[in-house]
Design a protein around this motif. Structure first.
Motif, short mmCIF file in Angstrom:
data_model
loop_
_atom_site.label_atom_id
_atom_site.label_comp_id
_atom_site.label_asym_id
_atom_site.label_seq_id
_atom_site.Cartn_x
_atom_site.Cartn_y
_atom_site.Cartn_z
N GLU A 72 0.83 -1.21 0.00
CA GLU A 72 0.00 0.00 0.00
C GLU A 72 0.86 1.26 0.00
O GLU A 72 0.55 2.23 -0.69
N LEU A 73 1.96 1.22 0.74
CA LEU A 73 2.87 2.35 0.76
C LEU A 73 3.48 2.57 -0.62
O LEU A 73 3.53 3.69 -1.12
N VAL A 74 3.92 1.49 -1.27
CA VAL A 74 4.49 1.58 -2.61
C VAL A 74 3.46 2.16 -3.58
O VAL A 74 3.77 3.06 -4.37
N GLN A 75 2.23 1.69 -3.50
CA GLN A 75 1.17 2.20 -4.38
C GLN A 75 0.92 3.69 -4.13
O GLN A 75 0.74 4.46 -5.07
N VAL A 109 11.82 15.11 6.73
CA VAL A 109 13.16 14.54 6.83
C VAL A 109 14.17 15.67 7.04
O VAL A 109 14.14 16.65 6.33
N ARG A 110 15.06 15.50 8.00
CA ARG A 110 16.11 16.49 8.23
C ARG A 110 17.40 15.79 8.67
O ARG A 110 17.38 14.95 9.56
N ASP A 111 18.48 16.18 8.05
CA ASP A 111 19.80 15.70 8.45
C ASP A 111 19.88 14.18 8.55
O ASP A 111 20.54 13.65 9.43
N ASP A 112 19.19 13.51 7.70
CA ASP A 112 19.21 12.05 7.69
C ASP A 112 20.10 11.62 6.53
O ASP A 112 19.73 11.78 5.37
N ILE A 139 19.12 7.98 -1.90
CA ILE A 139 17.91 7.80 -2.72
C ILE A 139 18.20 8.22 -4.15
O ILE A 139 18.50 9.38 -4.42
N ARG A 140 18.09 7.26 -5.04
CA ARG A 140 18.26 7.51 -6.47
C ARG A 140 17.10 6.92 -7.27
O ARG A 140 16.67 7.49 -8.24
N TYR A 185 13.24 3.63 1.98
CA TYR A 185 13.42 4.69 2.97
C TYR A 185 12.12 4.94 3.74
O TYR A 185 12.13 5.01 4.97
N LEU A 186 11.01 5.07 3.04
CA LEU A 186 9.74 5.33 3.71
C LEU A 186 9.30 4.14 4.56
O LEU A 186 8.76 4.31 5.64
N ILE A 187 9.56 2.94 4.09
CA ILE A 187 9.25 1.73 4.88
C ILE A 187 10.10 1.72 6.14
O ILE A 187 9.61 1.39 7.23
#
Length: 108
Positions: A27-30, A79-82, A88-89, A97-99
């Protein structure tokens, strides 16, 4: 150049909000794919895990601000200073990353 700006823009935000913890990985990917299709009018068949965000999907440095805003709005994540963001490319990198963020928030 676009990759450098993408990294800088993403790194200018702080990770504080809750990512949709109730979403499955699929669901996250979608949902991520929906952001790209809806925000950038990219045909869904081009949005694959292997697709490179800048070279294959055609995003440029001006699209970065819109991408960050759309991801933040959809997932409530900042997202900060991560340092992980710098890697991420591809779409798969973004999914992973989101998972990962979701998993970290589940533990918190």
């Amino acid at each position: 150049m676009a990759e450098r700006l993408f990294q800088g823009e993403l790194c200018s935000f702080k990770s504080t909000a809750k990512l949709a913890v109730h979403m499955t990985d699929a669901e996250l990917v979608q949902a991520v794919n929906d952001v790209f299709a809806d925000s950038f009018e990219i045909p869904r068949e081009q949005i694959t895990p292997e697709a490179q965000i800048f070279t294959d999907l055609g995003l440029d440095s001006l699209d970065v601000v819109d991408l960050v805003a759309a991801i933040q709005k959809r997932f409530g994540v900042q997202v900060r200073d991560d340092e992980r963001v710098r890697a991420i490319r591809s779409m798969q990198d973004l999914y992973n990353y989101l998972i990962l963020i979701r998993g970290e928030q589940n533990k918190a």
